[in-house]
Design an enzyme around this catalytic site. Structure first.
Site, PDB file in Angstrom:
ATOM      1  N   GLY A  90       0.813  -1.227   0.000  1.00 10.46           N
ATOM      2  CA  GLY A  90       0.000   0.000   0.000  1.00 10.46           C
ATOM      3  C   GLY A  90       0.837   1.264   0.000  1.00 10.46           C
ATOM      4  O   GLY A  90       2.061   1.220   0.101  1.00 10.46           O
ATOM      5  N   ARG A 124       3.987   5.948   1.899  1.00 10.79           N
ATOM      6  CA  ARG A 124       4.419   7.349   1.989  1.00 10.79           C
ATOM      7  C   ARG A 124       3.883   8.150   0.815  1.00 10.79           C
ATOM      8  O   ARG A 124       4.477   9.113   0.363  1.00 10.79           O
ATOM      9  CB  ARG A 124       5.931   7.428   2.017  1.00 10.79           C
ATOM     10  CG  ARG A 124       6.536   6.730   0.843  1.00 10.79           C
ATOM     11  CD  ARG A 124       7.874   7.133   0.531  1.00 10.79           C
ATOM     12  NE  ARG A 124       8.375   6.129  -0.390  1.00 10.79           N
ATOM     13  CZ  ARG A 124       9.595   6.041  -0.774  1.00 10.79           C
ATOM     14  NH1 ARG A 124      10.452   6.887  -0.316  1.00 10.79           N
ATOM     15  NH2 ARG A 124       9.966   5.116  -1.608  1.00 10.79           N
ATOM     16  N   LYS A 172       4.105  12.443  -2.608  1.00  2.00           N
ATOM     17  CA  LYS A 172       4.991  11.353  -2.179  1.00  2.00           C
ATOM     18  C   LYS A 172       5.916  11.922  -1.106  1.00  2.00           C
ATOM     19  O   LYS A 172       6.697  12.830  -1.383  1.00  2.00           O
ATOM     20  CB  LYS A 172       5.786  10.838  -3.384  1.00  2.00           C
ATOM     21  CG  LYS A 172       6.590   9.589  -3.076  1.00  2.00           C
ATOM     22  CD  LYS A 172       7.068   8.933  -4.363  1.00  2.00           C
ATOM     23  CE  LYS A 172       8.057   7.819  -4.102  1.00  2.00           C
ATOM     24  NZ  LYS A 172       8.564   7.232  -5.347  1.00  2.00           N
ATOM     25  N   ASP A 215       8.666   5.783   8.005  1.00  7.12           N
ATOM     26  CA  ASP A 215       8.215   7.086   8.492  1.00  7.12           C
ATOM     27  C   ASP A 215       7.304   7.867   7.546  1.00  7.12           C
ATOM     28  O   ASP A 215       6.860   8.968   7.871  1.00  7.12           O
ATOM     29  CB  ASP A 215       9.436   7.954   8.841  1.00  7.12           C
ATOM     30  CG  ASP A 215      10.355   8.163   7.642  1.00  7.12           C
ATOM     31  OD1 ASP A 215       9.991   7.731   6.530  1.00  7.12           O
ATOM     32  OD2 ASP A 215      11.432   8.760   7.822  1.00  7.12           O
ATOM     33  N   GLY A 216       7.055   7.331   6.352  1.00  6.63           N
ATOM     34  CA  GLY A 216       6.160   8.031   5.429  1.00  6.63           C
ATOM     35  C   GLY A 216       6.773   9.259   4.773  1.00  6.63           C
ATOM     36  O   GLY A 216       6.089  10.011   4.074  1.00  6.63           O
ATOM     37  N   ARG A 223       3.053  14.026  -7.696  1.00  4.95           N
ATOM     38  CA  ARG A 223       3.107  13.351  -8.991  1.00  4.95           C
ATOM     39  C   ARG A 223       1.702  13.169  -9.562  1.00  4.95           C
ATOM     40  O   ARG A 223       0.708  13.196  -8.817  1.00  4.95           O
ATOM     41  CB  ARG A 223       3.879  12.049  -8.893  1.00  4.95           C
ATOM     42  CG  ARG A 223       3.406  11.118  -7.823  1.00  4.95           C
ATOM     43  CD  ARG A 223       4.330   9.907  -7.754  1.00  4.95           C
ATOM     44  NE  ARG A 223       3.759   8.902  -6.879  1.00  4.95           N
ATOM     45  CZ  ARG A 223       4.258   7.693  -6.720  1.00  4.95           C
ATOM     46  NH1 ARG A 223       5.329   7.325  -7.388  1.00  4.95           N
ATOM     47  NH2 ARG A 223       3.685   6.824  -5.903  1.00  4.95           N
ATOM     48  N   ASP A 248       4.100  -4.420  -7.325  1.00  5.54           N
ATOM     49  CA  ASP A 248       3.458  -3.211  -6.793  1.00  5.54           C
ATOM     50  C   ASP A 248       3.990  -1.967  -7.486  1.00  5.54           C
ATOM     51  O   ASP A 248       3.457  -0.873  -7.281  1.00  5.54           O
ATOM     52  CB  ASP A 248       3.665  -3.097  -5.276  1.00  5.54           C
ATOM     53  CG  ASP A 248       5.128  -3.212  -4.883  1.00  5.54           C
ATOM     54  OD1 ASP A 248       5.757  -4.214  -5.243  1.00  5.54           O
ATOM     55  OD2 ASP A 248       5.652  -2.286  -4.229  1.00  5.54           O
ATOM     56  N   ASN A 249       5.027  -2.116  -8.301  1.00 10.07           N
ATOM     57  CA  ASN A 249       5.570  -0.969  -9.035  1.00 10.07           C
ATOM     58  C   ASN A 249       5.261  -1.055 -10.528  1.00 10.07           C
ATOM     59  O   ASN A 249       5.947  -0.454 -11.347  1.00 10.07           O
ATOM     60  CB  ASN A 249       7.087  -0.879  -8.814  1.00 10.07           C
ATOM     61  CG  ASN A 249       7.428  -0.507  -7.375  1.00 10.07           C
ATOM     62  OD1 ASN A 249       6.600   0.051  -6.667  1.00 10.07           O
ATOM     63  ND2 ASN A 249       8.633  -0.825  -6.947  1.00 10.07           N
TER      64      ASN A 249
HETATM   65  P1  AMP Z   1       8.963   1.029  -3.189  1.00 13.47           P
HETATM   66  O1  AMP Z   1      10.006  -0.020  -3.286  1.00 13.47           O
HETATM   67  O2  AMP Z   1       9.499   2.426  -3.067  1.00 13.47           O
HETATM   68  O3  AMP Z   1       7.955   0.926  -4.265  1.00 13.47           O
HETATM   69  O4  AMP Z   1       8.200   0.786  -1.776  1.00 13.47           O
HETATM   70  C1  AMP Z   1       7.696  -0.451  -1.384  1.00 13.47           C
HETATM   71  C2  AMP Z   1       6.713  -0.255  -0.248  1.00 13.47           C
HETATM   72  O5  AMP Z   1       7.337   0.362   0.876  1.00 13.47           O
HETATM   73  C3  AMP Z   1       5.535   0.614  -0.609  1.00 13.47           C
HETATM   74  O6  AMP Z   1       4.398   0.103   0.032  1.00 13.47           O
HETATM   75  C4  AMP Z   1       5.921   1.956  -0.044  1.00 13.47           C
HETATM   76  O7  AMP Z   1       4.814   2.761   0.236  1.00 13.47           O
HETATM   77  C5  AMP Z   1       6.656   1.556   1.219  1.00 13.47           C
HETATM   78  N1  AMP Z   1       7.629   2.579   1.639  1.00 13.47           N
HETATM   79  C6  AMP Z   1       8.798   2.897   1.054  1.00 13.47           C
HETATM   80  N2  AMP Z   1       9.416   3.905   1.714  1.00 13.47           N
HETATM   81  C7  AMP Z   1       8.610   4.240   2.743  1.00 13.47           C
HETATM   82  C8  AMP Z   1       8.670   5.212   3.789  1.00 13.47           C
HETATM   83  N3  AMP Z   1       9.688   6.045   3.927  1.00 13.47           N
HETATM   84  N4  AMP Z   1       7.644   5.252   4.653  1.00 13.47           N
HETATM   85  C9  AMP Z   1       6.597   4.427   4.538  1.00 13.47           C
HETATM   86  N5  AMP Z   1       6.477   3.491   3.598  1.00 13.47           N
HETATM   87  C10 AMP Z   1       7.465   3.390   2.695  1.00 13.47           C
HETATM   88 MG    MG Z   2       6.363   1.290  -4.918  1.00 11.40          MG
END
Ligand code: AMP
Ligand code: MG
Length: 524
Positions: A115, A118, A137, A149-150, A207, A284-285
């Site tokens: 989900g 962030r 974002k 930390d979002g 974005r 998820d990407n």
């Molecule tokens: P990503 O690899 O950037 O697509 O992230 C994979 C998952 O980790 C997604 O669900 C993101 O929302 C979550 N995520 C990545 N960085 C953070 C962050 N700093 N705080 C909260 N969730 C994160």
């Molecule tokens: Mg992602």
């Protein structure tokens, strides 16, 4: 006279329509057409049966607008730079902010609920060219933040802003970026996951895309056996974004899936054309619209190495290496199809879609490579040119971007003319290179389709070290390089001679082993 009238009409029309965020035509389709979390905000948690959770962004301490895309603003009919709202301040009327729930396969393993951890959607806007979703974002925690930390740091936000806009101008399907605002807050990050944490400036990118629905958005419901929610999400997706399709029967579901397969194939073929490596092709990407999404530890090929991956987390297995991207695309499509299979009477038929992905990829890729080498009337046997060229490029420590750009201008089939593209010219198999060039020269009758070549082989891409130069300066409050690169990359296929000395260059020595250039991580 006619021209005059059109001009005046356009001008006044634009003047009339442009406005503030509050003037946009906000919609709530995703929220009204799919089931959501009854609870607002709150701790990280599992949210079964939901496609989203309402959540308020966290306001920035001291927001400062740093980058702004006039073009995206124009698409939205927006002419004010509202740095507070665009960094998490109080949402304006019309916005209904939420985080999307999705799951995903990460590095080949099912990771369950992920989900928007962030990312927070501000809302959907109806524009003259369709619905566009605006999403922040880095604006704070959501129920999907898990242990993180979002937040997002300036370094990764600059990389996302510059690269998504650069991709758009390269003609590659992508999400866009409207703005980049620094938050005035420092965020703790351990870039290489080696115990060396450091405080970095925080930032928020806004974005923009038709939606941020991903393969994983469907997977979460299918893998949890929640067919009812799956169907609601599929119905919403089709009604809102694929309204030439329906899911009345197996055949129509297949047609819809084929459209997604084809746009995914097209996107990946483009990545291969320009030497882009996404770095984290988790399901998820993967955007349902075939858009490049979630710019993280991506990178650009410098020496032409099929095995290269920018993502240090992936350096062992190299699952997401440059040369493996088309195959991972197929793997991801297969996971998407599995998630749609509960809606099929005869799920076996979905194999057709996977085959369609493969054949689409092959034909799109083949024609793109023919364009790259200026063969305008390709025949079957021409694929040998590509196979042989690929082999030579790999054996010769070559800068991919410079090689193809110099090839556009070549006047004689002699490898000396392409010297600038090689890192170690003395040690390349020169004779084999000349053989290839001579055969190609004969084939194109000494007259390659130069115009097509120039439009297929960019002169400028966001080289890893270029992004790093921009980041280093911005971290010292200087956004000149960010702005220069942003302008430069709006015209990646044009000569822009004034930028040659700085940016039409192979990787400099300092960047060879620098974190952020040759090594990137998911820490952002
Ligand atoms: P990503 O690899 O950037 O697509 O992230 C994979 C998952 O980790 C997604 O669900 C993101 O929302 C979550 N995520 C990545 N960085 C953070 C962050 N700093 N705080 C909260 N969730 C994160
Ligand atoms: Mg992602």
């Amino acid at each position: 006279m006619n021209i005059m009238i059109t001009h005046i009409e356009k001008f006044s029309l634009a003047g009339y329509l442009m406005g503030k965020l509050a003037d946009l035509n906000w919609k709530r389709r995703f929220l009204t057409q799919t089931p959501g979390d009854p609870k607002v905000g709150g701790q990280s948690r599992q949210v079964p049966g939901a496609c989203w959770s309402r959540v308020r962004p966290t306001p920035a301490v001291e927001p400062k607008m740093r980058m702004w895309s006039e073009e995206v603003a124009r698409d939205l009919d927006l002419d004010t730079r509202e740095e507070e709202v665009l960094s998490g301040g109080t949402p304006i009327d019309g916005m209904d902010t939420y985080a999307q729930r999705y799951g995903g396969h990460q590095f080949g393993n099912w990771a369950g609920q992920l989900g928007d951890g962030r990312a927070i959607t501000l809302g959907e806007v109806d524009t003259k060219s369709g619905v566009l979703e605006l999403q922040l974002k880095g604006s704070g925690k959501t129920p999907y933040s898990r242990f993180a930390d979002g937040k997002a740091v300036l370094r990764s936000s600059i990389r996302e802003f510059l690269c998504s806009e650069a991709m758009f101008h390269l003609g590659i399907p992508t999400t866009r970026a409207l703005s980049l605002v620094t938050t005035g807050e420092m965020v703790l990050r351990d870039i290489m996951y080696d115990g060396n944490s450091k405080l970095e400036p925080g930032a928020v990118v806004c974005r923009v895309a038709p939606s941020f629905i991903r393969f994983g958005s469907f997977q979460i419901h299918a893998l949890r056996g929640d067919k009812e929610t799956l169907e609601k999400l599929v119905n919403h997706t089709i009604k809102t974004h694929f309204n030439n399709h329906n899911v009345d029967n197996d055949e129509s579901i297949i047609l819809w899936c084929k459209e997604i397969a084809k746009s995914t194939a097209e996107m990946i073929a483009h990545w291969m054309r320009v030497g882009f490596v996404h770095g984290v092709m988790n399901t998820d990407n993967m955007s349902i619209h075939g858009l490049t999404i979630d710019y993280g530890p991506y990178g650009w090929l410098e020496d032409y190495d099929l095995n290269w991956t920018p993502n240090t987390t992936d350096s062992g297995r190299r699952r997401y290496r440059y040369g493996n991207q088309p195959e991972i695309g197929a793997w991801n499509i297969a996971r998407f199809l599995e998630s749609i299979s509960p809606m099929m009477k005869d799920p076996e038929k979905l194999y057709d879609v996977l085959e369609y992905y493969v054949s689409s990829y092959e034909s799109i890729s083949e024609s793109m490579w023919m364009d790259k080498i200026g063969i305008s009337n390709p025949q079957d046997s021409d694929s040998n040119f590509i196979t042989e060229l690929n082999d030579l490029l790999q054996r010769s420590d070559t800068d991919m971007t410079i090689f193809f750009r110099e090839l556009c201008h070549i006047k004689k089939p002699n490898i000396e003319k392409l010297k600038f593209a090689f890192y170690d010219f003395e040690n390349i198999p020169a004779e084999e290179w000349n053989n290839w060039l001579e055969k190609w020269w004969l084939r194109v009758e000494a007259s390659p389709d130069r115009e097509t070549m120039l439009n297929s082989n960019p002169k400028y891409v966001l080289r890893n070290w270029m992004a790093q130069l921009a980041i280093d300066a911005a971290e010292n409050e200087n956004y000149k390089i960010c702005e220069d690169l942003y302008q430069l990359l709006k015209n990646p296929y044009s000569e822009q001679k004034e930028f040659e000395n700085d940016y039409y260059q192979k990787r400099p020595e300092w960047a060879k082993n620098r974190v952020g250039c040759s090594m990137l991580s998911c820490s952002s």
